[in-house]
Design a protein around this motif. Structure first.
Motif, PDB file in Angstrom:
ATOM      1  N   ASN A   1       0.430  -1.522   0.419  1.00  0.00           N
ATOM      2  CA  ASN A   1       0.086  -0.073   0.110  1.00  0.00           C
ATOM      3  C   ASN A   1       1.059   1.315   0.257  1.00  0.00           C
ATOM      4  OD1 ASN A   1      -2.691  -1.492   0.163  1.00  0.00           O
ATOM      5  ND2 ASN A   1      -2.738  -1.704   2.326  1.00  0.00           N
TER       6      ASN A   1
ATOM      7  N   LYS B   1       2.179   1.638  -3.447  1.00  0.00           N
ATOM      8  CA  LYS B   1       0.895   2.855  -4.839  1.00  0.00           C
ATOM      9  C   LYS B   1       0.825   2.902  -3.916  1.00  0.00           C
ATOM     10  CE  LYS B   1      -1.324  -2.137  -4.505  1.00  0.00           C
ATOM     11  NZ  LYS B   1      -2.663  -2.743  -4.631  1.00  0.00           N
ATOM     12  N   THR B   2       0.640   4.051  -2.923  1.00  0.00           N
ATOM     13  CA  THR B   2       0.724   5.402  -2.563  1.00  0.00           C
ATOM     14  C   THR B   2       1.924   5.984  -3.179  1.00  0.00           C
ATOM     15  OG1 THR B   2      -0.399   5.421  -0.459  1.00  0.00           O
ATOM     16  CG2 THR B   2       0.140   7.271  -0.663  1.00  0.00           C
ATOM     17  N   ASN B   3       2.915   6.189  -3.106  1.00  0.00           N
ATOM     18  CA  ASN B   3       3.935   6.355  -3.648  1.00  0.00           C
ATOM     19  C   ASN B   3       4.280   7.231  -5.081  1.00  0.00           C
ATOM     20  OD1 ASN B   3       7.485   7.831  -3.403  1.00  0.00           O
ATOM     21  ND2 ASN B   3       7.892   5.835  -3.854  1.00  0.00           N
ATOM     22  N   VAL B   4       3.465   5.848  -5.533  1.00  0.00           N
ATOM     23  CA  VAL B   4       3.996   5.955  -7.335  1.00  0.00           C
ATOM     24  C   VAL B   4       2.642   6.823  -7.639  1.00  0.00           C
ATOM     25  CG1 VAL B   4       2.487   4.724  -9.419  1.00  0.00           C
ATOM     26  CG2 VAL B   4       4.307   4.065  -7.297  1.00  0.00           C
ATOM     27  N   LYS B   5       1.670   7.160  -6.783  1.00  0.00           N
ATOM     28  CA  LYS B   5       0.628   8.375  -6.676  1.00  0.00           C
ATOM     29  C   LYS B   5       0.623   9.379  -6.896  1.00  0.00           C
ATOM     30  CE  LYS B   5      -3.553   5.085  -5.989  1.00  0.00           C
ATOM     31  NZ  LYS B   5      -4.690   4.757  -5.368  1.00  0.00           N
ATOM     32  N   LEU B   6       1.876  10.112  -5.751  1.00  0.00           N
ATOM     33  CA  LEU B   6       2.126  10.797  -4.803  1.00  0.00           C
ATOM     34  C   LEU B   6       2.924  11.292  -5.864  1.00  0.00           C
ATOM     35  CD1 LEU B   6       2.143  10.418  -1.300  1.00  0.00           C
ATOM     36  CD2 LEU B   6       0.658  11.642  -3.042  1.00  0.00           C
ATOM     37  N   SER B   7       4.015  10.489  -6.773  1.00  0.00           N
ATOM     38  CA  SER B   7       5.146  10.655  -8.067  1.00  0.00           C
ATOM     39  C   SER B   7       4.732  11.498  -8.746  1.00  0.00           C
ATOM     40  CB  SER B   7       5.782   9.823  -8.024  1.00  0.00           C
ATOM     41  OG  SER B   7       6.336   9.476  -6.638  1.00  0.00           O
TER      42      SER B   7
END
Length: 135
Positions: A126, A129-135
């Protein structure tokens, strides 16, 4: 998208199948080791129940470890009965009950740590996934 979902479902079924196979092999190993050594090792063969106990706790987590921890001593009693022994007071002595409690503790501990490991992996996924969305 539909093809990807079905391949994920197939992967889950394959993993479940391997879990069932692992548990079945563990129980067969327990029974084979029990019957091949019970004449020589006497009460020491009771510890072979740890093979399916650890396997089940590793596969099903806390619930599997708790369930098989509870069933460990009765399972050994059934095997002793099938081996031709009479189930009398010597199988209900405090040291046997203590071993039963020890099996329960092992099952619960391994199952608990398995559940922690699963939760940790989910958290890491999770976060990724959050890191990818924030990038």
């Amino acid at each position: 998208m539909q093809r990807q979902v079905s391949s994920m479902q197939l992967g889950k079924v394959t993993v479940r199948l391997w879990h069932v196979i692992a548990i079945a092999v563990a129980f067969v190993a327990h029974v084979v080791l029990f019957f091949s050594t019970h004449d020589r090792w006497s009460a020491g063969v009771g510890y072979f129940v740890l093979i399916p106990l650890i396997t089940t706790a590793t596969v099903f987590g806390l619930r599997g470890g708790l369930l098989l921890g509870i069933l460990a001593h009765p399972l050994n009693l059934v095997l002793w009965f099938l081996a031709g022994e009479t189930i009398d007071q010597r199988f209900l002595q405090p040291n046997k009950i203590g071993a039963w409690g020890f099996a329960l503790i092992i099952g619960v501990a391994i199952g608990y740590f398995k559940d922690i490991n699963v939760r940790h992996r989910e958290t890491v996924q999770n976060l990724a996934k959050t890191n990818v969305k924030l990038s």
